[in-house]
Scaffold this active site. Structure first.
Site, PDB file in Angstrom:
ATOM      1  N   ARG A 176      25.042  35.622  43.099  1.00  0.00           N
ATOM      2  CA  ARG A 176      24.625  36.465  41.964  1.00  0.00           C
ATOM      3  C   ARG A 176      23.107  36.538  41.842  1.00  0.00           C
ATOM      4  NH1 ARG A 176      29.402  34.530  37.931  1.00  0.00           N
ATOM      5  NH2 ARG A 176      30.848  36.188  38.476  1.00  0.00           N
ATOM      6  N   LYS A 194      49.794  37.523  38.490  1.00  0.00           N
ATOM      7  CA  LYS A 194      50.476  38.134  37.347  1.00  0.00           C
ATOM      8  C   LYS A 194      50.502  39.648  37.364  1.00  0.00           C
ATOM      9  CE  LYS A 194      49.773  34.935  33.571  1.00  0.00           C
ATOM     10  NZ  LYS A 194      48.919  34.820  32.379  1.00  0.00           N
ATOM     11  N   GLY A 249      37.911  38.035  41.520  1.00  0.00           N
ATOM     12  CA  GLY A 249      37.517  36.697  41.912  1.00  0.00           C
ATOM     13  C   GLY A 249      38.199  36.164  43.155  1.00  0.00           C
ATOM     14  N   GLY A 281      36.434  41.364  36.480  1.00  0.00           N
ATOM     15  CA  GLY A 281      36.944  41.972  35.251  1.00  0.00           C
ATOM     16  C   GLY A 281      36.379  43.366  35.045  1.00  0.00           C
TER      17      GLY A 281
HETATM   18  P1  AMP Z   1      45.096  36.488  39.995  1.00  0.00           P
HETATM   19  O1  AMP Z   1      44.088  35.682  39.245  1.00  0.00           O
HETATM   20  O2  AMP Z   1      46.165  37.097  39.162  1.00  0.00           O
HETATM   21  O3  AMP Z   1      44.462  37.454  40.964  1.00  0.00           O
HETATM   22  O4  AMP Z   1      45.887  35.431  40.881  1.00  0.00           O
HETATM   23  C1  AMP Z   1      45.291  34.671  41.881  1.00  0.00           C
HETATM   24  C2  AMP Z   1      46.136  33.460  42.116  1.00  0.00           C
HETATM   25  O5  AMP Z   1      47.452  33.842  42.447  1.00  0.00           O
HETATM   26  C3  AMP Z   1      45.651  32.589  43.245  1.00  0.00           C
HETATM   27  O6  AMP Z   1      45.220  31.358  42.719  1.00  0.00           O
HETATM   28  C4  AMP Z   1      46.893  32.395  44.127  1.00  0.00           C
HETATM   29  O7  AMP Z   1      47.087  31.067  44.550  1.00  0.00           O
HETATM   30  C5  AMP Z   1      48.022  32.804  43.216  1.00  0.00           C
HETATM   31  N1  AMP Z   1      49.178  33.280  43.960  1.00  0.00           N
HETATM   32  C6  AMP Z   1      49.219  34.208  44.906  1.00  0.00           C
HETATM   33  N2  AMP Z   1      50.459  34.335  45.405  1.00  0.00           N
HETATM   34  C7  AMP Z   1      51.242  33.446  44.751  1.00  0.00           C
HETATM   35  C8  AMP Z   1      52.617  33.094  44.815  1.00  0.00           C
HETATM   36  N3  AMP Z   1      53.445  33.686  45.668  1.00  0.00           N
HETATM   37  N4  AMP Z   1      53.069  32.143  43.973  1.00  0.00           N
HETATM   38  C9  AMP Z   1      52.223  31.527  43.106  1.00  0.00           C
HETATM   39  N5  AMP Z   1      50.917  31.815  42.995  1.00  0.00           N
HETATM   40  C10 AMP Z   1      50.432  32.765  43.807  1.00  0.00           C
END
Ligand code: AMP
Length: 405
Positions: free
Chosen positions: A35, A207, A363, A386
């Site tokens: 950054r 999510k 991220g 974000g």
């Molecule tokens: P996000 O912050 O929603 O982009 O999610 C990122 C996180 O999702 C990372 O820390 C990954 O380890 C987790 N992730 C990705 N695929 C899976 C999965 N199949 N099961 C559980 N966690 C996951």
């Protein structure tokens, strides 16, 4: 709106909102200076024109006033090193020292203000009372300089004193974006407004709920929408598959069905993984098995996409001219569940080498391309997760509106 490219800072003081929210180790040393490097072009332009720069930023989330671990003084050595000059420091962004040091700045000099969030209440805009406090706070900051430059893309989606309200105290020709924000906006507009077809968006991560609005907005623009990572299983369960212990947002099953229906109506090719790596525990050393994506196993969870999925997704990616990637394909932090994410990152790099424009943001996908050493093989890596997602949702970012009008 003023453009920084053809503005002359000669004899002018510029107050620049930068994003120096960098990670520090236990010795308060900067462990990732991405950054800081991102802000250098703008600062150097001001200096080389013969102007001076007052830099302001937040660092971390201090809740109740000054705390040493959130002090921006820790980043001075790194910043001074990159700029090749001494950096002056004001210990309180509102104090007499800040007023005096900014008034005394000579052409070519740089002053860094202490963490803006040591004044948390004054810095954020949520209620009318806060807005009033914020105005006074912003007005004072505005008196330190002749020109306002916002170059903190990572906070452009927040309406704060230093990103939004301060712009009211400058005229149209004395407020502008810095080079970093300009680059970010250009990269996002290239994807959203001038995308060459086929356009493929790859959405992964944990999510669905975080990404519903992004996915909805993208359905009007993309040819292919790839879903991967933990969010896959909400879609698979909605379709009637067995997901065992895989991540699932039960409350979002209807939304997943609705998104699949909308994709079909709009002629978007929604691509879900076809196979997976199952694990009996959320642990790198868990016992693993391969299975098709609809045939998970009770007691097991899907932690990565399988080889058949990698082939399928690679094929779509290699046939794309515009690629947007947000979110990993599996738990890439664990070595045994990294393959899907690495393979997709490599496919994006290969497609970019073939002439596609690729934007990576958010991220975890940024962490992934950095970790795999592929950051310089994609077209653009966004510095603001974000902010990027909100822009892609179609929202107007307060920090952008404050300058663009
Ligand atoms: P996000 O912050 O929603 O982009 O999610 C990122 C996180 O999702 C990372 O820390 C990954 O380890 C987790 N992730 C990705 N695929 C899976 C999965 N199949 N099961 C559980 N966690 C996951």
């Amino acid at each position: 709106m003023q453009l920084i490219d053809n503005y002359s800072f000669t004899g002018k003081k510029a107050i620049i909102r930068v994003d120096f929210n960098v990670p520090l180790n236990a010795e308060f040393e900067v462990t990732d200076d991405t950054r800081i490097r991102g802000a250098l072009t703008t600062i150097k332009k001001v200096i080389s024109d013969g102007g001076s720069a007052v830099l302001m930023s937040h660092l971390g989330r201090p809740k109740s006033g000054p705390e040493n671990k959130f002090s921006l003084k820790h980043i001075i050595p790194t910043l001074a090193d990159h700029l090749g000059l001494d950096v002056k420091f004001a210990n309180d962004c509102m104090g007499d020292e800040a007023v005096e040091k900014s008034a005394a700045l000579k052409p070519g000099e740089v002053l860094l203000l202490e963490n803006l969030r040591f004044y948390s209440a004054e810095n954020k805009v949520k209620t009318p009372e806060e807005k009033a406090a914020t105005s006074k706070f912003s007005e004072k900051l505005s008196t330190y300089a002749d020109v306002y430059v916002n170059d903190a893309f990572g906070t452009a989606h927040r309406a704060h004193a230093s990103t939004t309200v301060i712009a009211d105290f400058f005229t149209d020709d004395t407020k502008m974006f810095g080079f970093l924000i300009n680059k970010e906006l250009k990269a996002m507009d290239k994807v959203l407004k001038e995308s060459k077809k086929p356009f493929t968006a790859i959405m992964g991560g944990a999510k669905v709920s975080d990404k519903i609005l992004v996915i909805e907005n993208l359905l009007d623009r993309v040819d292919n929408l790839i879903i991967g990572g933990g969010m896959t299983y909400t879609f698979i369960k909605a379709k009637g598959g067995e997901i065992g212990n895989s991540l699932c947002e039960e409350a979002k099953l209807d939304i997943a069905l609705d998104l699949m229906k909308k994709a079909e109506e709009k002629g978007v090719n929604l691509v879900l993984p076809v196979d997976q790596v199952l694990a009996d525990d959320f642990n790198n050393d868990a016992n693993t098995e391969l299975s098709s994506i609809e045939n998970g196993k009770p007691g097991y969870m899907g932690l990565d996409i399988g080889e058949e999925s990698v082939k399928l997704l690679t094929d779509v990616i290699m046939n794309s001219k515009t690629i947007l990637w947000n979110g990993p394909m599996g738990v890439f932090e664990m070595e045994n569940f990294r393959n899907g994410t690495v393979s997709i990152a490599k496919a994006i790099a290969a497609s970019t080498a073939n002439g596609a424009f690729s934007l990576v943001g958010g991220g975890d996908s940024v962490a992934a391309v950095n970790k795999f050493g592929l950051a310089d093989q994609v077209s653009y890596v966004s510095t603001g997760g974000g902010a990027m997602l909100e822009y892609i949702e179609g929202k107007e970012l307060p920090g952008v509106k404050a300058i663009r009008g």
